[in-house]
Write a protein that holds these residues in place. Sequence first.
Motif, short mmCIF file in Angstrom:
data_model
loop_
_atom_site.label_atom_id
_atom_site.label_comp_id
_atom_site.label_asym_id
_atom_site.label_seq_id
_atom_site.Cartn_x
_atom_site.Cartn_y
_atom_site.Cartn_z
N ARG A 120 -1.44 -5.83 -6.71
CA ARG A 120 -2.68 -5.69 -5.90
C ARG A 120 -2.80 -4.26 -5.39
O ARG A 120 -3.88 -3.69 -5.34
CB ARG A 120 -2.66 -6.66 -4.73
N CYS B 42 0.86 -1.18 0.00
CA CYS B 42 0.00 0.00 0.00
C CYS B 42 0.89 1.23 0.00
O CYS B 42 2.10 1.13 0.24
CB CYS B 42 -0.90 0.03 1.23
N THR C 243 -10.08 2.78 10.08
CA THR C 243 -10.85 1.56 9.80
C THR C 243 -11.51 1.01 11.07
O THR C 243 -12.41 0.19 10.98
CB THR C 243 -9.93 0.44 9.25
N ASN D 264 -3.48 4.93 -0.45
CA ASN D 264 -4.54 3.90 -0.49
C ASN D 264 -4.46 2.90 0.67
O ASN D 264 -5.12 1.87 0.63
CB ASN D 264 -4.52 3.17 -1.85
N GLN E 156 -9.18 -2.11 4.26
CA GLN E 156 -10.64 -2.36 4.18
C GLN E 156 -10.96 -3.50 3.22
O GLN E 156 -12.00 -4.13 3.33
CB GLN E 156 -11.38 -1.09 3.74
N SER E 157 -10.07 -3.77 2.26
CA SER E 157 -10.33 -4.83 1.27
C SER E 157 -10.12 -6.23 1.86
O SER E 157 -10.46 -7.23 1.23
CB SER E 157 -9.42 -4.64 0.04
N ILE F 161 -5.85 -1.02 -6.30
CA ILE F 161 -6.72 -0.35 -5.29
C ILE F 161 -6.33 1.12 -5.19
O ILE F 161 -5.39 1.48 -4.52
CB ILE F 161 -6.58 -1.03 -3.91
N GLU G 158 -7.90 1.94 2.15
CA GLU G 158 -8.67 1.08 1.24
C GLU G 158 -8.10 -0.33 1.17
O GLU G 158 -8.83 -1.31 1.10
CB GLU G 158 -8.69 1.69 -0.19
N VAL G 159 -6.77 -0.44 1.20
CA VAL G 159 -6.15 -1.77 1.15
C VAL G 159 -6.57 -2.59 2.38
O VAL G 159 -7.00 -3.74 2.26
CB VAL G 159 -4.61 -1.66 1.05
#
Length: 340
Positions: A330, A147, A181, A151, A157-158, A334, A154-155
């Motif tokens: 990956r 990450c 988060t 991001n 949260q994924s 994102i 978001e990483v």
Amino acid sequence: MRTLAVVTVTTDHPIDGGEAPLGSDWADQVRELARQRDAVILAHNYQLPEIQEVAHHVGDSLGLSRVAAEAEASTIVFCGVHFMAETAKILSYDKTVLIPDARAGCSLAESINADQLRAWKAEHPGAVVVSYVNTTAEVKAETDICCTSSNAVEVVQSIPEGTAVLFCPDQFLGAHVQRETGRENMHIWLGECHVHAGINGADLKARVAEDPDAELFIHPECGCATSALYLVGAGVVPETRTRILSTSGMVAAAERTTAKKVLVATETGMLHQLTKANPLVLFEAVNRAAVCKYMKMITPAKLMRSLREGVDVVDVPVDIADRARQSVERMIAIGTPSPR
Ligand code: 13P
Ligand code: SF4
């Protein structure tokens, strides 16, 4: 667990020790050399202003990774620190990747190595490893998803909520992600960047007291990120004027701000792009001494030499690159802001 942040410098560079002043046609010469070598020049937001001005693309780590992945030129000249050039090599393995000074390290990337990460993983079987992109290729090869500061939330949260997360190496970015988060099953490595850790809560409090009407842009790696949130909670700094942002997020926020002054908590090279983005605003460093000596190892003379001589070549062993690529790809999937 805590490790010392040390970058080892092992060789003398051929052109250390003073540089001649730049000629007026310096930028033209650089662009011409780049054309002859079929090279694209990428520069991080913390580079010297003259390097930022001559580069084909300027941006944050994530944006530059994306440019590297899509580059058509056969050579990438990376004006940034070594892990960034390594990431470019991982993503564009068939291309030649050059860095003007291979000794440009990163104290944060040095704060965890692959053996330490393997031992940490063994303590937490089944956990997903999220590594900040400021890590070596060997650490990325042991990582599930990389990450960047733009991001990281978001990483995390994924990843399914019930799965534990190992987040490394930056403790301040980790604390920021955990706050955003609300995730309790997240373990954070106690690494830090010496430049950002040096921007502390006391500095921030003093600067806010001097300029109570200024906005605050804070990089999540800063030691003062927690203090900023505390000051917001205590009503010392209004929430609407405090922003925790990656370097590209800062540029986007600079374009939109209506403030007269913005206090910036990150490496001082950032002020160049912020002032360009909005010349009507006064951007001031929270700590003027927040200078990354590794970023500043990339000088105009070294960039010229790099283009002329095809040095310093950045290589990553193929097996490590193959494993590291999956975690970097990956990350790129994102959240991908556009570099300039
Ligand atoms: P960004 O990912 O925000 O560009 O930050 C990179 C970095 O090295 C911070 O010190
Ligand atoms: Fe590494 Fe810190 Fe320099 Fe960024 S500012 S490159 S994290 S040492």
